[in-house]
Write a protein that holds these residues in place. Structure first.
Motif, short mmCIF file in Angstrom:
data_model
loop_
_atom_site.label_atom_id
_atom_site.label_comp_id
_atom_site.label_asym_id
_atom_site.label_seq_id
_atom_site.Cartn_x
_atom_site.Cartn_y
_atom_site.Cartn_z
N ASP A 236 45.34 41.54 47.14
CA ASP A 236 45.10 40.37 46.30
C ASP A 236 43.81 39.64 46.66
O ASP A 236 43.64 38.46 46.35
N GLY A 237 42.87 40.34 47.30
CA GLY A 237 41.58 39.74 47.60
C GLY A 237 40.68 39.69 46.37
O GLY A 237 40.86 40.46 45.42
N GLU A 238 39.70 38.78 46.40
CA GLU A 238 38.80 38.59 45.26
C GLU A 238 37.37 38.38 45.74
O GLU A 238 37.14 37.76 46.77
N ILE A 239 36.42 38.89 44.97
CA ILE A 239 35.00 38.63 45.17
C ILE A 239 34.41 38.29 43.81
O ILE A 239 34.64 39.00 42.83
N GLU A 240 33.64 37.21 43.77
CA GLU A 240 33.02 36.80 42.52
C GLU A 240 31.58 36.37 42.79
O GLU A 240 31.31 35.69 43.78
#
Length: 310
Positions: A235-239
């Protein structure tokens, strides 16, 4: 599909102001709009600069097109023929160091609860800039202890580190250049990012190549948001945001695993150079770029701050 945010008040902080818990900036205009953000000078000793490449310089100068919010900047000098700092023959160019932020911010960043983080800066390439094949730009790094400093130079991540620098490519096309734990899930999610994403055999992932384009002679505001995954979950995110607009979004990621439960965001890997390693990557002439309005924030840990995907 790229998700946007509602209620942003400055392109350096392109998230709802209510989601910013604490942070710092060297931008007067951004600091004036966010009372929870500390305004600081652009100085190494204030911003927690460390592990500096002593073969290059990042002198504090007055950049072209200076104004109240761009009065000073770190200058990157690229002599003709300069290339990757690991080379033993070509001239050295650009600069490299790590930055953790001011002491109180770095302390908060090191806490287990600080899993949602934003780092930002502005970059200006001189007006007659020539891109060649490409080069690196600063981005977020992290990991478990000293292992956080090891996710560069073609080293493959074993789950104990991550490095999320940006790159320019030919004709100024931009991308995220990611080193993440090598899992099939990460590969699937990174390669699905439009308009083009590539897995390199030894040198990380090119993510979202061409999602934005740098323009010489104009300041570009870069913001990077990272949300660490819950241990055991994808559930990691990079934006990545350019001038306040979300241009790259990768979700469902693993940035740490059970072998690195102490893994944290450590700050910015503030590095820029031409390369690649081969001669065809080298700067075709002597050039300069400038970096300023360096900022960071710890965000609330809630999910769901996106509006519906467009």
């Amino acid at each position: 599909m790229i998700s946007q945010y509602l209620g942003i008040i400055h392109p350096l902080f392109p998230v709802p102001s209510s989601s910013v818990k604490t942070g710092f900036t060297t931008s007067i205009s951004a600091g004036d709009k966010l009372p929870q953000i500390q305004i600081l000078p652009l100085l190494d000793e204030v911003l927690g600069v460390h592990r500096v490449n002593n073969r290059t310089t990042h002198q504090l100068t007055v950049p072209p097109s200076a104004d109240d919010d761009h009065a000073q900047a770190w200058e990157a000098f690229f002599p003709e023929g300069c290339i990757n700092p690991g080379n033993k023959v070509a001239p050295m160019g650009g600069f490299g160091f790590f930055m953790k932020g001011p002491n109180d911010f770095a302390t908060e960043l090191g806490k287990a609860t600080s899993t949602h983080v934003l780092f930002n800066y502005e970059v200006l390439f001189e007006s007659e800039w020539e891109w060649r094949k490409g080069g690196k730009l600063p981005g977020i790094f992290g990991g478990a202890g000293d292992a956080a400093y090891t996710c560069t130079g073609g080293r493959q991540s074993d789950g104990k580190c991550f490095n999320l620098r940006l790159m320019w490519r030919e004709n100024g096309k931009g991308e995220l250049y990611a080193y993440l734990p090598l899992t099939s899930s990460n590969t699937e999610h990174l390669l699905s990012v439009p308009p083009r994403s590539i897995q390199h055999p030894d040198y990380g992932f090119s993510v979202g190549r061409g999602a934005f384009t740098f323009v010489p002679g104009r300041w570009t505001t870069i913001a990077e948001r990272i949300k660490l995954n819950t241990i055991g979950y994808e559930d990691g995110e990079i934006e990545v945001f350019i001038d306040g607009k979300s241009v790259i979004l990768a979700t469902g990621l693993i940035l740490r695993d059970s072998t690195a439960i102490e893994s944290r965001v450590r700050g910015l890997h503030f590095q820029t150079f031409f390369g690649g390693h081969a001669p065809e990557w080298a700067s075709p002439k002597t050039q300069r770029a400038w970096f300023t309005n360096v900022s960071g924030a710890i965000l609330t840990d809630e999910r769901g701050i996106h509006r519906d995907e467009l």
